[in-house]
Each structure stands twice: as structure tokens, then as C-alpha cells.
Scaffold this motif. Structure first.
Motif, PDB file in Angstrom:
ATOM      1  N   VAL A 176      26.982  34.378  26.576  1.00 14.50           N
ATOM      2  CA  VAL A 176      26.028  35.080  27.428  1.00 14.50           C
ATOM      3  C   VAL A 176      26.654  35.351  28.793  1.00 14.50           C
ATOM      4  O   VAL A 176      26.544  36.449  29.348  1.00 14.50           O
ATOM      5  N   GLY A 177      27.365  34.335  29.336  1.00 13.18           N
ATOM      6  CA  GLY A 177      27.972  34.494  30.650  1.00 13.18           C
ATOM      7  C   GLY A 177      29.064  35.545  30.675  1.00 13.18           C
ATOM      8  O   GLY A 177      29.302  36.182  31.703  1.00 13.18           O
ATOM      9  N   GLY A 178      29.752  35.743  29.546  1.00 14.78           N
ATOM     10  CA  GLY A 178      30.837  36.706  29.506  1.00 14.78           C
ATOM     11  C   GLY A 178      30.442  38.063  28.969  1.00 14.78           C
ATOM     12  O   GLY A 178      30.927  39.097  29.448  1.00 14.78           O
ATOM     13  N   GLY A 179      29.556  38.087  27.973  1.00 12.85           N
ATOM     14  CA  GLY A 179      29.195  39.348  27.337  1.00 12.85           C
ATOM     15  C   GLY A 179      27.835  39.880  27.723  1.00 12.85           C
ATOM     16  O   GLY A 179      27.501  41.026  27.392  1.00 12.85           O
ATOM     17  N   GLY A 180      27.041  39.054  28.440  1.00 15.37           N
ATOM     18  CA  GLY A 180      25.679  39.472  28.764  1.00 15.37           C
ATOM     19  C   GLY A 180      25.457  39.779  30.217  1.00 15.37           C
ATOM     20  O   GLY A 180      24.329  40.055  30.638  1.00 15.37           O
ATOM     21  N   VAL A 181      26.494  39.699  31.019  1.00 12.69           N
ATOM     22  CA  VAL A 181      26.359  39.951  32.459  1.00 12.69           C
ATOM     23  C   VAL A 181      27.296  41.085  32.856  1.00 12.69           C
ATOM     24  O   VAL A 181      28.502  41.004  32.655  1.00 12.69           O
ATOM     25  N   TYR A 182      26.739  42.154  33.425  1.00 13.70           N
ATOM     26  CA  TYR A 182      27.537  43.296  33.868  1.00 13.70           C
ATOM     27  C   TYR A 182      28.288  42.924  35.133  1.00 13.70           C
ATOM     28  O   TYR A 182      27.756  42.227  35.996  1.00 13.70           O
ATOM     29  N   PRO A 183      29.534  43.421  35.285  1.00 13.94           N
ATOM     30  CA  PRO A 183      30.354  44.155  34.319  1.00 13.94           C
ATOM     31  C   PRO A 183      31.047  43.191  33.352  1.00 13.94           C
ATOM     32  O   PRO A 183      31.291  42.032  33.693  1.00 13.94           O
ATOM     33  N   VAL A 184      31.357  43.692  32.179  1.00 16.50           N
ATOM     34  CA  VAL A 184      31.997  42.876  31.147  1.00 16.50           C
ATOM     35  C   VAL A 184      33.506  43.073  31.201  1.00 16.50           C
ATOM     36  O   VAL A 184      33.986  44.199  31.384  1.00 16.50           O
ATOM     37  N   ALA A 185      34.250  41.994  31.042  1.00 10.65           N
ATOM     38  CA  ALA A 185      35.721  42.093  31.013  1.00 10.65           C
ATOM     39  C   ALA A 185      36.160  42.976  29.858  1.00 10.65           C
ATOM     40  O   ALA A 185      35.736  42.783  28.718  1.00 10.65           O
ATOM     41  N   ASP A 186      37.007  43.947  30.151  1.00 12.16           N
ATOM     42  CA  ASP A 186      37.485  44.872  29.112  1.00 12.16           C
ATOM     43  C   ASP A 186      38.749  45.555  29.629  1.00 12.16           C
ATOM     44  O   ASP A 186      38.705  46.317  30.597  1.00 12.16           O
ATOM     45  N   LEU A 187      39.873  45.284  29.011  1.00 12.15           N
ATOM     46  CA  LEU A 187      41.153  45.850  29.447  1.00 12.15           C
ATOM     47  C   LEU A 187      41.388  47.243  28.896  1.00 12.15           C
ATOM     48  O   LEU A 187      42.379  47.888  29.260  1.00 12.15           O
ATOM     49  N   LYS A 188      40.497  47.695  28.019  1.00 12.37           N
ATOM     50  CA  LYS A 188      40.665  48.975  27.333  1.00 12.37           C
ATOM     51  C   LYS A 188      42.078  49.077  26.755  1.00 12.37           C
ATOM     52  O   LYS A 188      42.487  48.209  25.997  1.00 12.37           O
ATOM     53  N   GLU A 189      42.853  50.098  27.113  1.00 14.13           N
ATOM     54  CA  GLU A 189      44.215  50.234  26.566  1.00 14.13           C
ATOM     55  C   GLU A 189      45.298  49.918  27.598  1.00 14.13           C
ATOM     56  O   GLU A 189      46.425  50.374  27.483  1.00 14.13           O
TER      57      GLU A 189
ATOM     58  N   GLY B 109      35.080  45.324  41.892  1.00 14.35           N
ATOM     59  CA  GLY B 109      35.594  44.015  42.289  1.00 14.35           C
ATOM     60  C   GLY B 109      35.296  42.907  41.304  1.00 14.35           C
ATOM     61  O   GLY B 109      36.168  42.093  40.978  1.00 14.35           O
ATOM     62  N   ALA B 110      34.048  42.852  40.821  1.00 10.90           N
ATOM     63  CA  ALA B 110      33.681  41.790  39.876  1.00 10.90           C
ATOM     64  C   ALA B 110      34.432  41.947  38.562  1.00 10.90           C
ATOM     65  O   ALA B 110      34.888  40.961  37.962  1.00 10.90           O
ATOM     66  N   LYS B 111      34.589  43.178  38.092  1.00  8.94           N
ATOM     67  CA  LYS B 111      35.304  43.407  36.835  1.00  8.94           C
ATOM     68  C   LYS B 111      36.794  43.094  36.978  1.00  8.94           C
ATOM     69  O   LYS B 111      37.422  42.570  36.052  1.00  8.94           O
ATOM     70  N   ALA B 112      37.371  43.387  38.152  1.00 13.61           N
ATOM     71  CA  ALA B 112      38.784  43.082  38.369  1.00 13.61           C
ATOM     72  C   ALA B 112      39.040  41.591  38.211  1.00 13.61           C
ATOM     73  O   ALA B 112      40.053  41.178  37.632  1.00 13.61           O
ATOM     74  N   TYR B 113      38.121  40.774  38.731  1.00  8.84           N
ATOM     75  CA  TYR B 113      38.244  39.316  38.592  1.00  8.84           C
ATOM     76  C   TYR B 113      38.139  38.901  37.117  1.00  8.84           C
ATOM     77  O   TYR B 113      38.960  38.135  36.608  1.00  8.84           O
ATOM     78  N   LYS B 114      37.126  39.413  36.439  1.00  9.91           N
ATOM     79  CA  LYS B 114      36.919  39.044  35.036  1.00  9.91           C
ATOM     80  C   LYS B 114      38.092  39.489  34.172  1.00  9.91           C
ATOM     81  O   LYS B 114      38.525  38.763  33.269  1.00  9.91           O
ATOM     82  N   ASP B 115      38.619  40.681  34.444  1.00  9.74           N
ATOM     83  CA  ASP B 115      39.778  41.168  33.683  1.00  9.74           C
ATOM     84  C   ASP B 115      40.983  40.257  33.889  1.00  9.74           C
ATOM     85  O   ASP B 115      41.749  39.983  32.952  1.00  9.74           O
ATOM     86  N   SER B 116      41.163  39.774  35.130  1.00  8.68           N
ATOM     87  CA  SER B 116      42.310  38.901  35.398  1.00  8.68           C
ATOM     88  C   SER B 116      42.185  37.588  34.628  1.00  8.68           C
ATOM     89  O   SER B 116      43.189  37.039  34.148  1.00  8.68           O
ATOM     90  N   LYS B 117      40.983  37.083  34.482  1.00 13.06           N
ATOM     91  CA  LYS B 117      40.763  35.844  33.729  1.00 13.06           C
ATOM     92  C   LYS B 117      40.972  36.067  32.234  1.00 13.06           C
ATOM     93  O   LYS B 117      41.517  35.202  31.529  1.00 13.06           O
ATOM     94  N   LEU B 118      40.555  37.226  31.747  1.00 15.72           N
ATOM     95  CA  LEU B 118      40.818  37.576  30.352  1.00 15.72           C
ATOM     96  C   LEU B 118      42.326  37.621  30.114  1.00 15.72           C
ATOM     97  O   LEU B 118      42.817  37.124  29.092  1.00 15.72           O
TER      98      LEU B 118
END
Length: 480
Positions: free
Chosen positions: A192-205, A227-236
Motif C-alpha cells: 500500500v505504501g509503495g503502490g497506493g500512494v501517488y506518485p508511484v516509483a516507475d523507471l519506465k525505460e 521531487g517525491a517520485k525522484a526519491y522513490k525512483d532512487s530507492k527502487l
């Protein structure tokens, strides 16, 4: 001939199993290093933690120091702040050494690694915790480092990527080395914390990385800054990197690579750039509604556990805590002033640790390989070739050298008649041609000796076959 074979036995280098490869014959040089290291560190293991001046890193260092079993090296940007924190937290300075390491600068990472090598006096590093991070969810625009990367991308991921590559050869000498990357539930979208809260981490291609991730590119996926997605992407990225390092290097080096989610440290300085109302109510929400809250001290104990607990020598794991059935929701939690149990938050102690599931994005091996290649190019990281440990048996080494020489000879002939297969594969990608063997493939005297031995062996085998079996009948030769 016996003398020649014996010389091959002595001359052909062998690659031992991992533990055998770490055994060194005493020399005047390494004996001196061992004595210097023993005098400096005694029997303590060496632990490197990034970001020890606040939050999770500070508490991890404090926990490790209190055991008396580690010499902790704190890699920090601000040495003056670290000195003050160490005094306030009563760090044992005989077992704690702060060193400057600004993760927004590759040059600083290089200097830190050089200083670390000099400081450790030949002793291997036993633990590395990649913990330091910045979180900039409120920014409407990207901030860039001196190397031209978006700050969260470089500080959280790219600089840690380079740091690991530089320290890994040293750590491979340790008998029980561990590299722990601090991930996040926000990078794991099967929760829920990763997939249910916008924005979701996604590196696309990985378009941003594919083009060098230099300003004005601000995101790993190449699209507009968030900004929030940049953080989540870095953790992914960190969690994907942990899996890649495990697959490529665990068996060869013996290093245990893992990632963790210690719980949501809702009162951490990590959230210092959030709005005041968020900082006030977010911890309450996490503790009594979601149950994901965990205090800094307990989170520090969890990161330390993965670097210390014998159960955590297993590589390739995403460690989490308190993952049982949820208990104490709603009014019960408020009445008791307690924490919802089983929600990944506080409570449960060391025995609540478990191997958590990773999302499909984290486990995407093809994208992980691309991520590894792009980050290597961008950071200039140098990685060893990945090789599986092989038997140190001398006979196998000699036979292997002879076989390799025979194979080179046969392949040289076989590849002369290669078909014209075109320059593009069925996916429309350019075909990379295998280099054809040539006489120049035999690069050293040992291999040359093996090649000569192989040729002699082949000729002797043919002659002996003729003596034992006799000549082929004329009828067989004519009809062949």
C-alpha cells in the motif's frame, strides 16, 4: 614430458573457492600491514556507514559502538556537525572515525575511498551501509549537483553505486563482508505504501539515464521533475542494484548483498523539507492508522541487526520487520498509546525480522541490467569481471589449459567458414560479432606450453589409437 607437465602444474594459475582465495602467504609487506591493522583496530570489525550525522545513520552508528565489536567510520558531508553529534550522543571516539564524503560529488567519493584505504592499514572493510539520502518532495524544480545530476538521483543512488564499486575489492578480503542498501517501501509497489500512494516509483525505460542524466535531465525516466517520485525512483534503483550485485558477485566474493526497509521513520530529519503541518500529523497517522511508524532508535537497531546478526549473512534478501497479522487497530491503539502490530512498524524485536517479497519492478532482471550498465557509464565505476569460483585442483587446471588450447585451435578452423548472417538481429538490433580466434590468441608462455602439449597429446592419441585398433578397412575409408 613428465618435467614439462610438472612445470605446468606449478605455473598455471588457479582460482580457488571463495574462502581459499582469501588466504595469503605471509610476506614482509602484508605481515607489516597485519600488525599495523591489529595495533590500530584490535579484533574489531570495520564498519562504514554513510550519513551518520543524523537519523538512521546516527542511530546505527551508536548501536554498533555500544557493542564494542566495531570500529565505525562515518562518511558525512559536514564534519563539524558530525563532531557535535558525536559529542551529544556520547560516541566512543576511540572506535569512531568521521571522514568527509559528500555524495553530491564523485570527486569527494574518490577522495573518501583513498583516505579510507590509507586509514585502514590493509585491514579489509567488513560492513558497508549505504544509508545517506535526501528527500525533496516539495520542490517544484530540480536542484543539481556539481556533476550535473539531480541531487536525489546522485546522492541516494549514483554516488553509492560508485562507492560500492570502489570498496568491493577490499571487502572481498573479509571473511564475513556485508553490503546493506537502505531501500524503502515507497520503492516497492506491491505494498500500500509503495503502490497506493501517488506518485508511484516507475523507471519506465530509463530514458533519462540512457541519455546521461545530465542537466536539464532531472528524472531517471527522462520526464518532467517530481521531487517525491525522484526519491522513490532512487530507492527502487538501490533495491534493484542489491539484486544485481548478489547475482553477479556474491559467490565470487563471498560478500552478502541485501536491502532493507526498517519502517517509516516519520520523525526523521529526512522529512525536514515537508510542510509544518505534515511533520506534525504524519507520525500520528503512521502510528495509529497505518501502523508503519518506527522510531529512529529502533530503526537504527534494525539496520545494525542486518550487519551483525548471523541470520543475516544470507545474500540477495530484502529484509523487513514486524510483518505478522495486524493487531491493535483504531481505538485500541489510541487507548494504549501503542502501535499497530504486524504492519511493518515498531515492535517485535529482532525476532520479527523476515525476508520480505519484492515487487515485479524490483525483480525485473532485464531492466536491472540496463540500469547497471547506464550507471556504470555515467559514474565511471569499474567492476571486476563476474566469475564463479572454481576448484583449485591442479589436475583440473592443467587439463583446462590443454583443453582451452585445443579448443582455440579447433575454433580457429571452424569460424573460417562463418555464414553471412547479416548485421541486424530479429529484434532489429545491431549484431555484435564474436572475435575470430587467431594465432595471437596465445598470450603467455604457460598458454603456449599448454598449446604445444595439446598438439603433442592430439598426435600421440591418434598414433595410439592406430596401434590399438589397427588401420581402418579399405571399404570403410572408400565409403566414408
Amino acid at each position: 614430458m613428465k618435467i614439462f607437465v610438472l612445470s605446468l602444474l606449478l605455473a598455471v594459475p588457479t582460482t580457488g573457492f571463495t574462502w581459499m582465495g582469501k588466504i595469503k602467504m605471509p610476506t614482509i609487506t602484508n605481515l607489516g600491514e597485519m600488525m599495523a591493522g591489529q595495533a590500530k583496530f584490535g579484533d574489531k570489525k570495520i564498519m562504514v556507514v554513510t550519513g551518520t550525522s543524523s537519523g538512521l545513520g546516527k542511530m546505527t552508528a551508536r548501536t554498533a559502538l555500544r557493542t564494542g565489536e566495531y570500529h565505525v567510520i562515518g562518511a558525512v558531508r559536514d564534519l563539524d556537525k558530525m563532531e557535535l553529534v558525536a559529542e551529544l550522543e556520547e560516541f566512543d571516539m576511540s572506535s569512531f572515525t568521521p571522514m568527509e564524503c559528500d555524495l553530491s560529488s564523485y570527486a569527494s567519493v574518490d577522495r573518501f575511498c583513498a583516505q579510507l584505504e590509507e586509514f585502514t592499514k590493509g585491514r579489509p572493510i567488513d560492513r558497508l551501509a549505504c544509508n545517506a539520502a535526501v528527500y525533496q518532495p516539495s520542490l517544484d524544480y530540480a536542484k543539481y549537483t556539481e556533476d550535473g545530476h539531480e541531487q536525489q538521483m546522485q546522492i541516494n543512488f549514483l554516488s553509492h553505486f560508485k562507492l560500492i564499486s570502489k570498496l568491493m575489492p577490499n571487502m572481498a578480503k573479509s571473511e564475513d563482508a556485508r553490503v546493506v542498501l537502505v531501500g524503502s517501501v515507497t520503492g516497492n509497489d506491491n505494498t500500500v505504501g509503495g503502490g497506493g500512494v501517488y506518485p508511484v516509483a516507475d523507471l519506465k525505460e530509463l530514458e533519462g539515464l540512457a541519455h546521461g542524466a545530465q542537466k536539464p535531465i532531472s528524472m531517471i525516466d527522462g520526464y518532467s521533475f517530481n521531487g517525491a517520485k525522484a526519491y522513490k525512483d532512487s530507492k527502487l534503483c538501490l533495491m534493484m542494484l542489491s539484486n544485481m550485485l548478489h547475482d553477479k558477485y556474491h559467490r565470487q566474493t563471498g560478500i552478502a548483498f541485501s536491502s532493507i526497509y526498517p519502517g517509516c521513520i516519520a520523525e526523521s530529519p529526512l522529512f525536514r523539507e515537508k510542510r509544518p503541518w505534515f511533520r506534525k500529523y504524519f507520525p500520528v497517522f503512521m502510528k495509529y492508522v497505518t501502523g508503519g511508524f518506527v522510531g529512529e532508535e529502533e530503526a537504527g537497531q534494525r539496520l545494525f541487526q542486518v550487519m551483525h546478526d548471523p541470520r543475516c549473512t544470507k545474500s540477495g534478501v530484502y529484509w523487513s520487520w514486524n510483518g505478522g497479522p495486524r493487531e491493535g487497530r483504531g481505538a485500541e491503539a489510541i487507548e494504549k498509546g501503542g502501535q499497530i502490530m504486524g504492519a511493518g512498524g515498531a515492535g517485535g524485536g529482532w525476532d520479527s525480522i523476515f525476508e520480505n517479497d519484492q515487487s515485479n519492478k524490483v525483480m525485473d532482471s532485464e531492466k536491472t541490467l540496463k540500469l547497471f550498465k547506464y550507471a556504470t557509464k555515467i559514474t565511471g565505476a569499474q567492476w571486476p569481471d563476474s566469475n564463479q569460483p572454481t576448484s583449485p585442483c591442479p589436475t583440473l587446471a592443467v587439463i583446462g589449459a590443454v583443453t582451452a588450447a585445443l579448443n582455440a585451435k579447433e575454433e580457429m578452423e571452424r569460424m573460417k567458414g562463418a555464414a553471412n548472417l547479416g548485421d541486424v538481429d530479429i529484434l532489429g538490433q545491431p549484431i555484435v560479432r564474436a572475435e575470430k580466434p587467431s594465432g595471437g590468441m596465445v598470450p603467455n608462455p604457460v598458454a603456449e606450453g599448454a598449446f604445444v602439449a595439446a598438439s603433442l597429446f592430439e598426435e600421440v592419441a591418434k598414433r595410439q589409437a592406430g596401434k590399438v585398433l589397427g588401420e581402418l578397412p579399405d571399404e570403410a575409408v572408400e565409403k566414408a
